[in-house]
Design a protein around this motif. Structure first.
Motif, PDB file in Angstrom:
ATOM      1  N   MET A   1      -4.692   7.185 -10.310  1.00  0.00           N
ATOM      2  CA  MET A   1      -4.923   5.788 -10.710  1.00  0.00           C
ATOM      3  C   MET A   1      -3.777   5.281 -11.593  1.00  0.00           C
ATOM      4  O   MET A   1      -3.296   4.150 -11.410  1.00  0.00           O
ATOM      5  CB  MET A   1      -6.258   5.721 -11.467  1.00  0.00           C
ATOM      6  CG  MET A   1      -6.684   4.342 -11.860  1.00  0.00           C
ATOM      7  SD  MET A   1      -7.269   3.408 -10.449  1.00  0.00           S
ATOM      8  CE  MET A   1      -7.047   1.761 -11.103  1.00  0.00           C
TER       9      MET A   1
ATOM     10  N   TYR B   1      -9.559   1.353   0.037  1.00  0.00           N
ATOM     11  CA  TYR B   1      -8.810   1.016  -1.187  1.00  0.00           C
ATOM     12  C   TYR B   1      -8.976  -0.474  -1.525  1.00  0.00           C
ATOM     13  O   TYR B   1      -8.698  -1.332  -0.691  1.00  0.00           O
ATOM     14  CB  TYR B   1      -7.352   1.340  -0.904  1.00  0.00           C
ATOM     15  CG  TYR B   1      -6.336   1.044  -1.958  1.00  0.00           C
ATOM     16  CD1 TYR B   1      -6.535   1.362  -3.303  1.00  0.00           C
ATOM     17  CD2 TYR B   1      -5.098   0.494  -1.600  1.00  0.00           C
ATOM     18  CE1 TYR B   1      -5.543   1.116  -4.242  1.00  0.00           C
ATOM     19  CE2 TYR B   1      -4.097   0.256  -2.532  1.00  0.00           C
ATOM     20  CZ  TYR B   1      -4.329   0.565  -3.856  1.00  0.00           C
ATOM     21  OH  TYR B   1      -3.346   0.333  -4.788  1.00  0.00           O
TER      22      TYR B   1
ATOM     23  N   GLU C   1       1.984   2.638  -2.420  1.00  0.00           N
ATOM     24  CA  GLU C   1       1.564   3.425  -3.584  1.00  0.00           C
ATOM     25  C   GLU C   1       0.584   4.524  -3.183  1.00  0.00           C
ATOM     26  O   GLU C   1       0.495   5.565  -3.848  1.00  0.00           O
ATOM     27  CB  GLU C   1       0.963   2.525  -4.680  1.00  0.00           C
ATOM     28  CG  GLU C   1      -0.339   1.811  -4.326  1.00  0.00           C
ATOM     29  CD  GLU C   1      -0.134   0.484  -3.604  1.00  0.00           C
ATOM     30  OE1 GLU C   1       0.951   0.268  -3.047  1.00  0.00           O
ATOM     31  OE2 GLU C   1      -1.080  -0.333  -3.612  1.00  0.00           O
ATOM     32  N   LEU C   2      -0.124   4.301  -2.081  1.00  0.00           N
ATOM     33  CA  LEU C   2      -1.080   5.319  -1.629  1.00  0.00           C
ATOM     34  C   LEU C   2      -0.363   6.567  -1.132  1.00  0.00           C
ATOM     35  O   LEU C   2      -0.889   7.680  -1.238  1.00  0.00           O
ATOM     36  CB  LEU C   2      -1.992   4.748  -0.532  1.00  0.00           C
ATOM     37  CG  LEU C   2      -2.912   3.607  -0.959  1.00  0.00           C
ATOM     38  CD1 LEU C   2      -3.762   3.139   0.218  1.00  0.00           C
ATOM     39  CD2 LEU C   2      -3.812   4.022  -2.117  1.00  0.00           C
TER      40      LEU C   2
ATOM     41  N   ASP D   1       0.797  -1.240   0.000  1.00  0.00           N
ATOM     42  CA  ASP D   1       0.000   0.000   0.000  1.00  0.00           C
ATOM     43  C   ASP D   1       0.824   1.282   0.000  1.00  0.00           C
ATOM     44  O   ASP D   1       0.259   2.371   0.144  1.00  0.00           O
ATOM     45  CB  ASP D   1      -0.986   0.030   1.168  1.00  0.00           C
ATOM     46  CG  ASP D   1      -2.141  -0.947   0.980  1.00  0.00           C
ATOM     47  OD1 ASP D   1      -2.211  -1.572  -0.104  1.00  0.00           O
ATOM     48  OD2 ASP D   1      -2.962  -1.078   1.891  1.00  0.00           O
TER      49      ASP D   1
ATOM     50  N   LEU E   1      -4.296   0.534 -18.586  1.00  0.00           N
ATOM     51  CA  LEU E   1      -4.947   1.574 -17.776  1.00  0.00           C
ATOM     52  C   LEU E   1      -4.141   2.871 -17.813  1.00  0.00           C
ATOM     53  O   LEU E   1      -4.708   3.952 -17.992  1.00  0.00           O
ATOM     54  CB  LEU E   1      -5.094   1.093 -16.335  1.00  0.00           C
ATOM     55  CG  LEU E   1      -6.314   0.241 -16.036  1.00  0.00           C
ATOM     56  CD1 LEU E   1      -6.220  -0.340 -14.635  1.00  0.00           C
ATOM     57  CD2 LEU E   1      -7.598   1.049 -16.181  1.00  0.00           C
TER      58      LEU E   1
ATOM     59  N   ASN F   1      -7.454  -3.356  -3.130  1.00  0.00           N
ATOM     60  CA  ASN F   1      -6.253  -3.980  -3.700  1.00  0.00           C
ATOM     61  C   ASN F   1      -6.451  -5.498  -3.674  1.00  0.00           C
ATOM     62  O   ASN F   1      -7.582  -5.968  -3.558  1.00  0.00           O
ATOM     63  CB  ASN F   1      -5.005  -3.538  -2.925  1.00  0.00           C
ATOM     64  CG  ASN F   1      -5.095  -3.879  -1.446  1.00  0.00           C
ATOM     65  OD1 ASN F   1      -6.014  -4.574  -1.015  1.00  0.00           O
ATOM     66  ND2 ASN F   1      -4.149  -3.399  -0.666  1.00  0.00           N
TER      67      ASN F   1
ATOM     68  N   LEU G   1     -10.512   4.592  -4.367  1.00  0.00           N
ATOM     69  CA  LEU G   1      -9.406   4.122  -5.191  1.00  0.00           C
ATOM     70  C   LEU G   1      -9.430   2.601  -5.294  1.00  0.00           C
ATOM     71  O   LEU G   1      -9.809   1.910  -4.338  1.00  0.00           O
ATOM     72  CB  LEU G   1      -8.054   4.538  -4.584  1.00  0.00           C
ATOM     73  CG  LEU G   1      -7.612   5.989  -4.776  1.00  0.00           C
ATOM     74  CD1 LEU G   1      -6.358   6.258  -3.938  1.00  0.00           C
ATOM     75  CD2 LEU G   1      -7.335   6.302  -6.242  1.00  0.00           C
ATOM     76  N   VAL G   2      -9.022   2.121  -6.442  1.00  0.00           N
ATOM     77  CA  VAL G   2      -8.874   0.680  -6.667  1.00  0.00           C
ATOM     78  C   VAL G   2      -7.539   0.476  -7.370  1.00  0.00           C
ATOM     79  O   VAL G   2      -6.945   1.437  -7.855  1.00  0.00           O
ATOM     80  CB  VAL G   2     -10.008   0.121  -7.569  1.00  0.00           C
ATOM     81  CG1 VAL G   2     -11.364   0.308  -6.925  1.00  0.00           C
ATOM     82  CG2 VAL G   2      -9.982   0.776  -8.959  1.00  0.00           C
ATOM     83  N   ASN G   3      -7.064  -0.760  -7.397  1.00  0.00           N
ATOM     84  CA  ASN G   3      -5.984  -1.045  -8.341  1.00  0.00           C
ATOM     85  C   ASN G   3      -6.381  -2.235  -9.215  1.00  0.00           C
ATOM     86  O   ASN G   3      -7.377  -2.914  -8.945  1.00  0.00           O
ATOM     87  CB  ASN G   3      -4.623  -1.228  -7.645  1.00  0.00           C
ATOM     88  CG  ASN G   3      -4.490  -2.517  -6.875  1.00  0.00           C
ATOM     89  OD1 ASN G   3      -5.108  -3.529  -7.196  1.00  0.00           O
ATOM     90  ND2 ASN G   3      -3.670  -2.487  -5.840  1.00  0.00           N
TER      91      ASN G   3
ATOM     92  N   ILE H   1       2.643  -0.283  -8.821  1.00  0.00           N
ATOM     93  CA  ILE H   1       2.464  -1.711  -8.489  1.00  0.00           C
ATOM     94  C   ILE H   1       3.083  -2.604  -9.564  1.00  0.00           C
ATOM     95  O   ILE H   1       3.513  -3.703  -9.266  1.00  0.00           O
ATOM     96  CB  ILE H   1       1.002  -2.103  -8.166  1.00  0.00           C
ATOM     97  CG1 ILE H   1       0.069  -1.907  -9.332  1.00  0.00           C
ATOM     98  CG2 ILE H   1       0.504  -1.377  -6.931  1.00  0.00           C
ATOM     99  CD1 ILE H   1      -1.348  -2.454  -9.060  1.00  0.00           C
TER     100      ILE H   1
ATOM    101  N   ILE I   1      -0.752   4.646  -9.418  1.00  0.00           N
ATOM    102  CA  ILE I   1      -0.879   3.377  -8.684  1.00  0.00           C
ATOM    103  C   ILE I   1      -0.456   2.214  -9.590  1.00  0.00           C
ATOM    104  O   ILE I   1       0.321   1.339  -9.195  1.00  0.00           O
ATOM    105  CB  ILE I   1      -2.330   3.169  -8.198  1.00  0.00           C
ATOM    106  CG1 ILE I   1      -2.622   4.066  -6.993  1.00  0.00           C
ATOM    107  CG2 ILE I   1      -2.587   1.705  -7.830  1.00  0.00           C
ATOM    108  CD1 ILE I   1      -4.089   4.048  -6.564  1.00  0.00           C
ATOM    109  N   GLU I   2      -0.947   2.219 -10.814  1.00  0.00           N
ATOM    110  CA  GLU I   2      -0.637   1.100 -11.719  1.00  0.00           C
ATOM    111  C   GLU I   2       0.850   1.047 -12.052  1.00  0.00           C
ATOM    112  O   GLU I   2       1.447  -0.037 -12.102  1.00  0.00           O
ATOM    113  CB  GLU I   2      -1.482   1.208 -12.990  1.00  0.00           C
ATOM    114  CG  GLU I   2      -2.961   1.005 -12.746  1.00  0.00           C
ATOM    115  CD  GLU I   2      -3.284  -0.332 -12.078  1.00  0.00           C
ATOM    116  OE1 GLU I   2      -2.677  -1.343 -12.443  1.00  0.00           O
ATOM    117  OE2 GLU I   2      -4.134  -0.331 -11.167  1.00  0.00           O
TER     118      GLU I   2
END
Lengths: 132, 114
Positions: free
Chosen positions: A44, B23, A18-19, A16, A106, B25, B56-58, A51, A47-48
């Motif tokens: 977003m 979130y 990335e948050l 997490d 994405l 994940n 938020l999502v991943n 990760i 985040i991609e």
């Protein structure tokens, strides 16, 4: 003297984290007066990118380096790892009910421009978002 | 991180309503699957996933939701989403979820749909 409008961040490859980067991205994009929807798209995509580095880079320093470069009409976000690189020529289109591999698609859909610079010494993803 | 994930669920007639907070994940996705499986074991086939409190999502978390959609299809059920933040709605569209799950504005709309 011109003030360099760059924000640099390094985050450990921990769950997490990335948050933490999205919170910085939000502040930077808000400073640049991006619209809320655009800010969410930047977060977003970030985040991609992060990760992907967490999951695939095999980086020995277990760190992702992020730079936000505030330009006149666009924000450039660079995500760098010092892992083993990847095959950027691999197809990244989305197939029906595929299980994984959505990250690049994405990022490319949410940002205005995404470029990959990858080698056995690491990967740098440079993404740009224009302030429409 | 402070954005700890929580999931709440309840029965509403033939539906199970699963609401998320935080979130989404991979770990959050697994928690949603656990809730889903609990209801499936009780012969529930119709599901509403309320994401009002998720901002938020991943893609790993959303991939797990795709697996849920597949399982719902296998049992002849339905899954709909409601209260999606615009970025989540856009992400679902890009990833193709909206071809196989209906998106409603409100939970009430989703529950009234069947």
């Amino acid at each position: 003297m011109t003030i360099p409008k760059k924000v640099c961040l390094q985050i450990p490859m921990l769950p997490d984290m990335e948050l933490a980067a999205t919170k910085t991205a939000e502040e930077v994009a808000r400073f640049m007066q991006f619209a809320t929807d655009s800010i969410d798209e930047i977060k977003m995509a970030l985040i991609e990118g992060i990760i992907n580095a967490f999951e695939h880079s095999k980086s020995s320093d277990k760190t992702v380096y992020i730079q936000f470069d505030m330009q006149d009409e666009e924000l450039e976000v660079t995500i760098q790892d010092y892992g083993t690189g990847f095959d950027a020529s691999q197809k990244n289109s989305i197939q029906l009910f595929q299980k994984r591999g959505y990250g690049r698609a994405l990022m490319e859909a949410l940002m205005d421009d995404v470029k990959y610079f990858t080698s056995p010494n690491g990967t740098k993803v440079v993404m740009k978002k224009r302030r429409h | 991180m402070s954005d700890a994930f929580r999931v709440h669920s309840r029965r509403d007639g033939q539906f199970a309503v699963i609401s998320t907070e935080g979130y989404i994940n991979n770990l959050a996705g697994d928690k949603i699957v656990e809730e889903f499986n609990t209801f499936v074991s009780q012969d529930v086939k119709h599901f509403v996933l309320n994401l009002e409190k998720t901002q938020l999502v991943n893609s790993i978390g959303v991939s797990i939701l795709i697996e849920v959609i597949e399982k719902v299809q296998e049992i002849g059920g339905t899954l709909s989403f409601c209260r999606l933040a615009p970025i989540i709605a856009k992400t679902f569209k890009i990833m193709g979820l909206t071809q196989y799950a209906t998106v409603f504005e409100t939970e009430e709309d989703a529950l009234a749909a069947k």
